[in-house]
Design a protein around this motif. Structure first.
Motif, PDB file in Angstrom:
ATOM      1  N   ARG A 133      -5.063   3.058  -2.289  1.00 47.89           N
ATOM      2  CA  ARG A 133      -3.803   2.857  -1.800  1.00 47.89           C
ATOM      3  C   ARG A 133      -3.002   1.777  -2.353  1.00 47.89           C
ATOM      4  O   ARG A 133      -1.834   1.694  -2.212  1.00 47.89           O
ATOM      5  CB  ARG A 133      -3.886   3.017  -0.261  1.00 47.89           C
ATOM      6  CG  ARG A 133      -4.217   4.235   0.163  1.00 47.89           C
ATOM      7  CD  ARG A 133      -4.386   4.255   1.827  1.00 47.89           C
ATOM      8  NE  ARG A 133      -3.129   3.908   2.319  1.00 47.89           N
ATOM      9  CZ  ARG A 133      -2.882   3.231   3.529  1.00 47.89           C
ATOM     10  NH1 ARG A 133      -3.839   3.348   4.381  1.00 47.89           N
ATOM     11  NH2 ARG A 133      -1.578   2.875   3.867  1.00 47.89           N
ATOM     12  N   LEU A 139       0.637  -1.290  -0.058  1.00 47.78           N
ATOM     13  CA  LEU A 139       0.169  -0.096  -0.005  1.00 47.78           C
ATOM     14  C   LEU A 139       0.642   1.249   0.229  1.00 47.78           C
ATOM     15  O   LEU A 139       1.993   1.287   0.623  1.00 47.78           O
ATOM     16  CB  LEU A 139      -0.915  -0.015   1.008  1.00 47.78           C
ATOM     17  CG  LEU A 139      -2.017  -1.218   1.244  1.00 47.78           C
ATOM     18  CD1 LEU A 139      -2.737  -1.212   2.880  1.00 47.78           C
ATOM     19  CD2 LEU A 139      -2.809  -1.109   0.180  1.00 47.78           C
ATOM     20  N   GLU A 162      -0.483   7.050   1.255  1.00 49.66           N
ATOM     21  CA  GLU A 162      -1.859   7.973   1.007  1.00 49.66           C
ATOM     22  C   GLU A 162      -2.286   7.507  -0.106  1.00 49.66           C
ATOM     23  O   GLU A 162      -1.763   7.255  -1.131  1.00 49.66           O
ATOM     24  CB  GLU A 162      -1.368   9.487   0.965  1.00 49.66           C
ATOM     25  CG  GLU A 162      -0.685  10.095   2.267  1.00 49.66           C
ATOM     26  CD  GLU A 162      -1.917   9.980   3.452  1.00 49.66           C
ATOM     27  OE1 GLU A 162      -3.012  10.185   3.227  1.00 49.66           O
ATOM     28  OE2 GLU A 162      -1.412  10.017   4.665  1.00 49.66           O
ATOM     29  N   PRO A 163      -3.698   7.832  -0.290  1.00 47.95           N
ATOM     30  CA  PRO A 163      -4.314   7.450  -1.851  1.00 47.95           C
ATOM     31  C   PRO A 163      -3.732   8.269  -2.740  1.00 47.95           C
ATOM     32  O   PRO A 163      -3.529   9.457  -2.747  1.00 47.95           O
ATOM     33  CB  PRO A 163      -5.655   7.815  -1.473  1.00 47.95           C
ATOM     34  CG  PRO A 163      -5.990   7.647   0.035  1.00 47.95           C
ATOM     35  CD  PRO A 163      -4.610   8.298   0.703  1.00 47.95           C
ATOM     36  N   TRP A 164      -3.453   7.655  -3.974  1.00 44.70           N
ATOM     37  CA  TRP A 164      -2.772   8.359  -5.064  1.00 44.70           C
ATOM     38  C   TRP A 164      -3.720   9.050  -5.885  1.00 44.70           C
ATOM     39  O   TRP A 164      -3.605   9.957  -6.350  1.00 44.70           O
ATOM     40  CB  TRP A 164      -1.778   7.467  -6.038  1.00 44.70           C
ATOM     41  CG  TRP A 164      -2.727   6.393  -6.555  1.00 44.70           C
ATOM     42  CD1 TRP A 164      -3.004   5.144  -6.111  1.00 44.70           C
ATOM     43  CD2 TRP A 164      -3.241   6.529  -7.779  1.00 44.70           C
ATOM     44  NE1 TRP A 164      -3.634   4.312  -7.102  1.00 44.70           N
ATOM     45  CE2 TRP A 164      -3.947   5.545  -8.265  1.00 44.70           C
ATOM     46  CE3 TRP A 164      -3.468   7.519  -8.583  1.00 44.70           C
ATOM     47  CZ2 TRP A 164      -4.865   4.814  -9.233  1.00 44.70           C
ATOM     48  CZ3 TRP A 164      -4.167   7.303 -10.015  1.00 44.70           C
ATOM     49  CH2 TRP A 164      -4.562   6.134 -10.350  1.00 44.70           C
ATOM     50  N   MET A 216      -9.303   0.476   0.388  1.00 51.73           N
ATOM     51  CA  MET A 216      -7.703   0.480   0.077  1.00 51.73           C
ATOM     52  C   MET A 216      -7.559   0.920  -1.388  1.00 51.73           C
ATOM     53  O   MET A 216      -6.466   0.614  -1.750  1.00 51.73           O
ATOM     54  CB  MET A 216      -7.118  -0.550   0.634  1.00 51.73           C
ATOM     55  CG  MET A 216      -7.165  -0.829   2.113  1.00 51.73           C
ATOM     56  SD  MET A 216      -6.070   0.655   3.181  1.00 51.73           S
ATOM     57  CE  MET A 216      -7.353   1.632   3.679  1.00 51.73           C
TER      58      MET A 216
END
Length: 303
Positions: free
Chosen positions: A241, A24, A27-29, A238
């Motif tokens: 991520r 992961l 942080e979320p891309w 997720m």
């Protein structure tokens, strides 16, 4: 003593082994809001959609892709969200065999006895690795032009011809496709370099080229994300991520020539019996973007 020292040395070597990379990102891309209020907002946008061209009653979406990718399941999933229950308007079969034999345009109903929403999703036979099976590429090209009538039965060896009963001689803008959606399963994307799968990719590219000539916007739905990525299977939040998801999206972009911001990873309903907000929001995010692109397309053709 020697044995004790040897055991200690072995443990030390094990401790020195590098840890496997984290699957992961920190942080979320791609930022994505999973708050329930957003689901309500997106559903409201679809319900209140005002098409920008008076000639068009329903924005027409054509879903296509390899057999078993989840085309019919996507239609059922969207239908389920707006009916607030599981729906099976599009028949789904075995993953290795295309269950869709006829061209059918599915209307989405808002609630069990609600009004019809201003969109139509057309379902076709799946693409296969040989010209002797699956949807004929010429049929898909004619579908883009609005030439196929509902109820047309696909024949892999003989596409629709002008003069046939199911050939639409004078398609209106309302009959034509306003957004082309390619559906690809995330768990099979790594096989794209395989000789057999390469034939399907070639067909997808040819159909995209025809859509581009017609000025039709194009989107990719990357389905079965839970089958491809264990972290996403455990927690759908997720998804942006997960490093594998981004990698597979980039592979899609490279193979089909679709920009990353037109690729949407989603999970269809296929084994569940109850709706899930996280599943719904990913699907609704894809749908609202598809409808925006489709509406831009018909708006450009206002006389």
């Amino acid at each position: 003593m020697g044995k004790v020292m040897g055991g200690s040395s072995s443990r030390e070597r094990q401790e020195e082994r590098p840890r496997p990379p984290d699957p992961l990102f920190l942080e979320p891309w791609r930022p994505f809001n999973f708050e329930t209020e957003r689901k309500v907002s997106m559903m409201k946008l679809v319900r209140n959609l005002k098409i920008s061209n008076p000639e068009v009653k329903h924005l027409r979406i054509l879903v296509h892709g390899p057999v078993g990718a989840g085309k019919s399941s996507f239609i059922n999933s969207i239908d389920s969200i707006f009916q607030d229950r599981m729906a099976q308007g599009a028949l789904v079969g075995h993953a290795d065999i295309s269950f869709t034999k006829m061209f059918k345009s599915h209307k989405i109903r808002d609630g069990r006895a609600g009004r019809i929403l201003p969109l139509v999703i057309s379902d076709i036979m799946g693409l296969e690795n040989t010209d002797a099976a699956g949807a004929h590429i010429d049929d898909l090209k004619m579908a883009l032009e609005g030439r196929l009538k509902d109820g047309y039965t696909f024949n892999p060896l003989s596409p629709l011809k002008e003069g046939d009963a199911n050939y639409n001689h004078c398609p209106t803008l309302d009959d034509k496709v306003h957004c082309l959606v390619s559906v690809l399963p995330a768990d099979k994307i790594t096989l794209m370099n395989d000789r057999n799968v390469h034939d399907v990719i070639t067909k997808l590219r040819n159909i995209r080229e025809k859509a581009s000539q017609l000025g039709i916007p194009q989107v990719v739905l990357m389905t079965k994300v839970d089958d491809a990525c264990p972290e996403v299977r455990k927690d759908l939040k997720m998804i942006y991520r997960d490093k594998k998801i981004k990698e597979k999206m980039q592979q899609c972009s490279n193979k089909l020539g679709v920009p990353m911001n037109c690729i949407f990873p989603v999970k269809n309903y296929h084994e569940e019996i109850d709706l899930n907000d996280d599943v719904d929001m990913l699907l609704l995010s894809a749908l609202t973007n598809i409808l925006n692109f489709a509406d831009d397309h018909v708006a450009d053709q206002v006389i």
